[in-house]
Motif scaffolding. Structure first.
Motif, PDB file in Angstrom:
ATOM      1  N   ARG A  12      18.186  38.063  -3.918  1.00  0.00           N
ATOM      2  CA  ARG A  12      19.272  37.309  -3.266  1.00  0.00           C
ATOM      3  C   ARG A  12      20.002  38.174  -2.251  1.00  0.00           C
ATOM      4  N   GLN A  13      20.387  39.397  -2.656  1.00  0.00           N
ATOM      5  CA  GLN A  13      21.121  40.260  -1.736  1.00  0.00           C
ATOM      6  C   GLN A  13      20.220  40.787  -0.629  1.00  0.00           C
ATOM      7  N   ALA A  14      18.943  40.999  -0.927  1.00  0.00           N
ATOM      8  CA  ALA A  14      18.011  41.428   0.113  1.00  0.00           C
ATOM      9  C   ALA A  14      17.912  40.366   1.209  1.00  0.00           C
ATOM     10  N   LEU A  15      17.923  39.101   0.820  1.00  0.00           N
ATOM     11  CA  LEU A  15      17.890  38.021   1.802  1.00  0.00           C
ATOM     12  C   LEU A  15      19.178  37.966   2.616  1.00  0.00           C
ATOM     13  N   VAL A  16      20.311  38.210   1.963  1.00  0.00           N
ATOM     14  CA  VAL A  16      21.590  38.248   2.679  1.00  0.00           C
ATOM     15  C   VAL A  16      21.574  39.360   3.716  1.00  0.00           C
ATOM     16  N   ALA A  52      19.669  26.994  -0.950  1.00  0.00           N
ATOM     17  CA  ALA A  52      19.187  25.639  -0.687  1.00  0.00           C
ATOM     18  C   ALA A  52      18.584  25.514   0.707  1.00  0.00           C
ATOM     19  N   GLY A  53      18.991  26.394   1.615  1.00  0.00           N
ATOM     20  CA  GLY A  53      18.500  26.357   2.983  1.00  0.00           C
ATOM     21  C   GLY A  53      19.178  27.427   3.808  1.00  0.00           C
ATOM     22  N   ARG A  54      18.922  27.388   5.120  1.00  0.00           N
ATOM     23  CA  ARG A  54      19.466  28.428   6.004  1.00  0.00           C
ATOM     24  C   ARG A  54      20.994  28.437   6.026  1.00  0.00           C
ATOM     25  N   GLU A  55      21.600  27.248   6.069  1.00  0.00           N
ATOM     26  CA  GLU A  55      23.067  27.194   6.112  1.00  0.00           C
ATOM     27  C   GLU A  55      23.673  27.762   4.835  1.00  0.00           C
ATOM     28  N   ASP A  56      23.012  27.549   3.716  1.00  0.00           N
ATOM     29  CA  ASP A  56      23.487  28.108   2.450  1.00  0.00           C
ATOM     30  C   ASP A  56      23.437  29.636   2.491  1.00  0.00           C
ATOM     31  N   LEU A  57      22.386  30.179   3.101  1.00  0.00           N
ATOM     32  CA  LEU A  57      22.263  31.631   3.253  1.00  0.00           C
ATOM     33  C   LEU A  57      23.349  32.171   4.181  1.00  0.00           C
ATOM     34  N   GLU A  60      26.697  32.317   2.449  1.00  0.00           N
ATOM     35  CA  GLU A  60      26.857  33.468   1.562  1.00  0.00           C
ATOM     36  C   GLU A  60      27.174  34.730   2.361  1.00  0.00           C
ATOM     37  N   CYS A  61      26.568  34.875   3.540  1.00  0.00           N
ATOM     38  CA  CYS A  61      26.912  35.987   4.426  1.00  0.00           C
ATOM     39  C   CYS A  61      28.398  35.927   4.792  1.00  0.00           C
ATOM     40  N   ALA A  62      28.871  34.727   5.106  1.00  0.00           N
ATOM     41  CA  ALA A  62      30.279  34.553   5.464  1.00  0.00           C
ATOM     42  C   ALA A  62      31.188  34.844   4.277  1.00  0.00           C
ATOM     43  N   ARG A  63      30.805  34.363   3.092  1.00  0.00           N
ATOM     44  CA  ARG A  63      31.638  34.590   1.902  1.00  0.00           C
ATOM     45  C   ARG A  63      31.802  36.085   1.643  1.00  0.00           C
ATOM     46  N   GLN A  64      30.710  36.826   1.713  1.00  0.00           N
ATOM     47  CA  GLN A  64      30.796  38.274   1.508  1.00  0.00           C
ATOM     48  C   GLN A  64      31.610  38.928   2.616  1.00  0.00           C
TER      49      GLN A  64
END
Length: 205
Positions: A12-16, A52-57, A60-64
């Motif tokens: 998950r974090q690697a994708l972020v 769930a998709g690109r926007e979800d990814l 998560e970048c924005a949340r962090q």
């Protein structure tokens, strides 16, 4: 090449981190989910185990990003010490420092077009970051006579707009962003002019 974090089970974090690198290079809308998967060293299908998709990814970048941003702003504000004015200036410098050091997070937060109300976690992160600026403007506004005092939320909005404008126009490492002045000097002088207009800085300061 697969990210080191993935080999330790932290896909998950690697994708972020892959998405953040792509966002910094191409903008928040300039990459596909397949490209993020390739950057992380996994198949596109593996992404859907976590997002769930690109926007979800991107969310998560924005949340962090908001979590980092709020920590930096709170540290800069330092409870309004040694003075509300000096601490206010420190928050402006922290804003620019964040945009420079964390461009992927910054773009995901402010340039992705995603609503902060997309998730409770994202909304809470944004609210925490904005609360620091609001505290700073409330502390400064207390020195303005009540009859001439604009709403602190309006002052906060003005300062955010000025800070974001300096980042967009002059703090990007791209053609057309060069200025004879540093972004830090531009923001400090712009906020100085604004605060003089409110009577918070003497004209000859």
């Amino acid at each position: 090449m697969a990210k080191a974090g993935y080999h330790h089970g932290n896909l998950r974090q690697a994708l972020v981190e892959a998405a953040l690198a792509l966002i910094a290079a191409r903008g928040a809308q300039g990459f596909t989910l397949s490209e993020a998967a390739k950057e992380a060293g996994v198949t596109p299908a593996a992404v859907y185990r976590h997002f769930a998709g690109r926007e979800d990814l991107i969310a998560e970048c924005a949340r962090q990003g908001y979590a980092i941003f709020a920590d930096l702003m709170e540290h800069a504000w330092n409870g309004g010490k040694p003075t509300a004015l000096s601490a206010f200036g420190a928050t402006g410098r922290a804003y620019l420092a964040f945009a420079k050091k964390f461009p992927g997070h910054y773009m995901a937060m402010f340039e992705s077009g995603l609503s902060p109300n997309r998730s409770p976690e994202l909304a809470a992160g944004m609210a925490r970051a904005e609360a620091v600026v609001l505290k700073a403007t409330q502390a400064l506004s207390a020195h303005i006579p009540e009859g001439r005092r604009p709403p602190p939320s309006m002052v906060a909005a003005h300062v955010r707009a000025l800070s974001h404008g300096v980042v967009e126009l002059y703090a990007r490492a791209a053609p057309g962003t060069q200025s004879p002045f540093s972004p830090e000097d531009l923001l400090e002088s712009g906020i100085g002019v604004y605060l003089r207009g409110l009577g918070l800085i003497a004209p000859d300061s």
